[in-house]
Scaffold this motif. Sequence first.
Motif, PDB file in Angstrom:
ATOM      1  N   CYS A  51     -26.462  45.193 -22.690  1.00 16.03           N
ATOM      2  CA  CYS A  51     -25.315  46.076 -22.925  1.00 16.03           C
ATOM      3  C   CYS A  51     -24.294  45.405 -23.824  1.00 16.03           C
ATOM      4  CB  CYS A  51     -24.594  46.367 -21.611  1.00 16.03           C
ATOM      5  SG  CYS A  51     -25.606  47.188 -20.387  1.00 16.03           S
ATOM      6  N   THR A  52     -23.547  46.219 -24.591  1.00 18.63           N
ATOM      7  CA  THR A  52     -22.313  45.726 -25.181  1.00 18.63           C
ATOM      8  C   THR A  52     -21.148  46.348 -24.425  1.00 18.63           C
ATOM      9  OG1 THR A  52     -22.332  47.462 -26.880  1.00 18.63           O
ATOM     10  CG2 THR A  52     -23.246  45.325 -27.496  1.00 18.63           C
ATOM     11  N   ALA A  53     -20.198  45.488 -24.052  1.00 19.89           N
ATOM     12  CA  ALA A  53     -19.020  45.932 -23.310  1.00 19.89           C
ATOM     13  C   ALA A  53     -17.997  44.803 -23.297  1.00 19.89           C
ATOM     14  CB  ALA A  53     -19.387  46.296 -21.873  1.00 19.89           C
ATOM     15  N   ALA A 111     -27.867  46.038 -15.279  1.00 22.32           N
ATOM     16  CA  ALA A 111     -28.011  45.442 -16.617  1.00 22.32           C
ATOM     17  C   ALA A 111     -28.487  43.989 -16.490  1.00 22.32           C
ATOM     18  CB  ALA A 111     -26.677  45.493 -17.359  1.00 22.32           C
ATOM     19  N   ASP A 112     -29.379  43.592 -17.393  1.00 19.90           N
ATOM     20  CA  ASP A 112     -29.892  42.216 -17.373  1.00 19.90           C
ATOM     21  C   ASP A 112     -29.000  41.274 -18.170  1.00 19.90           C
ATOM     22  OD1 ASP A 112     -32.647  42.474 -16.031  1.00 19.90           O
ATOM     23  OD2 ASP A 112     -32.603  44.118 -17.470  1.00 19.90           O
ATOM     24  N   GLU A 113     -28.470  41.767 -19.285  1.00 14.86           N
ATOM     25  CA  GLU A 113     -27.612  40.936 -20.141  1.00 14.86           C
ATOM     26  C   GLU A 113     -26.443  41.787 -20.595  1.00 14.86           C
ATOM     27  OE1 GLU A 113     -29.468  38.963 -23.578  1.00 14.86           O
ATOM     28  OE2 GLU A 113     -31.380  39.334 -22.573  1.00 14.86           O
ATOM     29  N   VAL A 114     -25.288  41.148 -20.733  1.00 15.10           N
ATOM     30  CA  VAL A 114     -24.120  41.879 -21.225  1.00 15.10           C
ATOM     31  C   VAL A 114     -23.441  41.040 -22.304  1.00 15.10           C
ATOM     32  CG1 VAL A 114     -22.113  43.227 -20.552  1.00 15.10           C
ATOM     33  CG2 VAL A 114     -23.826  42.668 -18.845  1.00 15.10           C
ATOM     34  N   ILE A 115     -23.170  41.674 -23.441  1.00 17.21           N
ATOM     35  CA  ILE A 115     -22.553  40.975 -24.571  1.00 17.21           C
ATOM     36  C   ILE A 115     -21.116  41.474 -24.705  1.00 17.21           C
ATOM     37  CG2 ILE A 115     -22.635  40.613 -27.080  1.00 17.21           C
ATOM     38  CD1 ILE A 115     -25.683  41.409 -26.844  1.00 17.21           C
ATOM     39  N   ASP A 116     -20.162  40.540 -24.717  1.00 15.31           N
ATOM     40  CA  ASP A 116     -18.765  40.915 -24.944  1.00 15.31           C
ATOM     41  C   ASP A 116     -18.564  41.085 -26.444  1.00 15.31           C
ATOM     42  OD1 ASP A 116     -16.089  41.247 -25.219  1.00 15.31           O
ATOM     43  OD2 ASP A 116     -15.506  39.339 -24.294  1.00 15.31           O
ATOM     44  N   TYR A 117     -18.552  42.349 -26.879  1.00 17.22           N
ATOM     45  CA  TYR A 117     -18.518  42.612 -28.325  1.00 17.22           C
ATOM     46  C   TYR A 117     -17.183  42.216 -28.956  1.00 17.22           C
ATOM     47  CZ  TYR A 117     -15.811  46.804 -27.198  1.00 17.22           C
ATOM     48  OH  TYR A 117     -14.829  47.663 -26.745  1.00 17.22           O
ATOM     49  N   ALA A 153     -15.843  39.327 -28.452  1.00 18.55           N
ATOM     50  CA  ALA A 153     -15.888  37.878 -28.690  1.00 18.55           C
ATOM     51  C   ALA A 153     -17.117  37.463 -29.487  1.00 18.55           C
ATOM     52  CB  ALA A 153     -15.876  37.133 -27.346  1.00 18.55           C
ATOM     53  N   THR A 154     -18.179  38.270 -29.403  1.00 16.06           N
ATOM     54  CA  THR A 154     -19.462  37.893 -30.005  1.00 16.06           C
ATOM     55  C   THR A 154     -20.014  39.060 -30.804  1.00 16.06           C
ATOM     56  OG1 THR A 154     -19.904  36.549 -28.053  1.00 16.06           O
ATOM     57  CG2 THR A 154     -21.795  37.038 -29.448  1.00 16.06           C
ATOM     58  N   ASP A 155     -20.448  38.787 -32.022  1.00 19.08           N
ATOM     59  CA  ASP A 155     -21.129  39.803 -32.829  1.00 19.08           C
ATOM     60  C   ASP A 155     -22.524  39.998 -32.222  1.00 19.08           C
ATOM     61  OD1 ASP A 155     -22.604  41.181 -34.685  1.00 19.08           O
ATOM     62  OD2 ASP A 155     -21.921  39.996 -36.409  1.00 19.08           O
ATOM     63  N   PHE A 156     -22.809  41.205 -31.763  1.00 16.99           N
ATOM     64  CA  PHE A 156     -24.092  41.399 -31.053  1.00 16.99           C
ATOM     65  C   PHE A 156     -25.295  41.058 -31.929  1.00 16.99           C
ATOM     66  CE2 PHE A 156     -23.541  45.672 -32.873  1.00 16.99           C
ATOM     67  CZ  PHE A 156     -24.812  45.981 -33.316  1.00 16.99           C
ATOM     68  N   THR A 157     -25.124  41.135 -33.255  1.00 18.04           N
ATOM     69  CA  THR A 157     -26.278  40.860 -34.122  1.00 18.04           C
ATOM     70  C   THR A 157     -26.660  39.372 -34.086  1.00 18.04           C
ATOM     71  OG1 THR A 157     -24.924  40.487 -36.093  1.00 18.04           O
ATOM     72  CG2 THR A 157     -25.679  42.741 -35.713  1.00 18.04           C
TER      73      THR A 157
END
Length: 287
Positions: A157-159, A172-178, A180-184
């Motif tokens: 997820c991005t959140a 959710a297995d993984e969550v990306i803090d968009y 702070a971090t570019d999801f790409t």
Amino acid sequence: MLETIEVPRPEPRAGHVVVRLGATSVNPVDCKLRSGAVTFLGEPPFTLGFDLSGTVVDVGDGVTEFRSGDEVFGMVHSRTGTYSEYVLARAGSLAPRPANVDHHTAAALPTAALTARQALDLAKVVAGERVLIHAAAGGVGHLAVQLAVLRGARVICTARAANHEFLRDLGADEVIDYTATDFTTAVRDVDVVLDLVGGDYGSRSLRVLRPDGRYVTAQQSDAGEDPRVALVTGAPSPAQLAEIGELVGAGRVRVHIDQAIPLAQAGKAHELSESGRVRGKLVLTPW
Ligand SMILES: NC(=O)c1ccc[n+]([C@@H]2O[C@H](COP(=O)([O-])OP(=O)(O)OC[C@H]3O[C@@H](n4cnc5c(N)ncnc54)[C@H](OP(=O)(O)O)[C@@H]3O)[C@@H](O)[C@H]2O)c1
């Protein structure tokens, strides 16, 4: 502009029922229709709202599915929308509301859950696939996370960080803090992207997608003509809604209600929705 007005109770047309509203919910498209950013309902004035849960109080000619007193929920696409105490609804767009699913929960489901479900169908998500969901904490997203998990997918997820625990609780297995971090830079080779943000999330998502992956978006994006791209449009489906209602009634899918707000304060609800920070759904109540 939003205005509260008195209108006569609708008469049941052939193939339609009149539903006394238990609750409706806010979708971002309501705000876009109010502001004129989208115009598919034609010129104002019209009544906003697509989702409803309520009680059938009148039945038009030719309706065999429902009788007065039946509890229903569903999606209504018309200029006489669901931000109203009494709603005229096509009988064929409604499903019976499960007895153990309350009005707030049922009203939160139709547009969001059907869009989530139909997006996953369009992407042909199967067990074991890695699915990246953008705006996972929102109305569509938090339901898509759970429906994807039920299919056996691994969900990324991005959140914002404030929503990470919420999303992990939903499976959710993984969550990306968009923020702070570019999801790409954080994920690659995913099988499916479900994009609920749009804009440049399109081209950026294609960069993290497998060559044979699928990108499904509910929003206009810059993904272009790539053959992996598809646009989902949530459509009424009483059969799918009944299935989702059963999952919710059985506790296998959870609906998060951020706030329930009286219809008379729909303007406040629109401000909240337009903040882009709503977790789960905003519900509107008629009393
Ligand atoms: N095509 C269709 O048929 C269809 C149907 C339904 C919805 N939609 C569209 O799909 C979009 C999502 O709908 P919705 O009802 O789920 O909206 P929503 O409930 O208003 O979404 C709010 C969520 O978006 C998240 N968010 C905002 N910006 C983000 C970003 N840059 N990256 C990741 N997450 C972000 C927020 O989480 P954080 O606080 O974590 O940022 C918030 O929880 C809307 O644009 C809507 O119009 C289209």
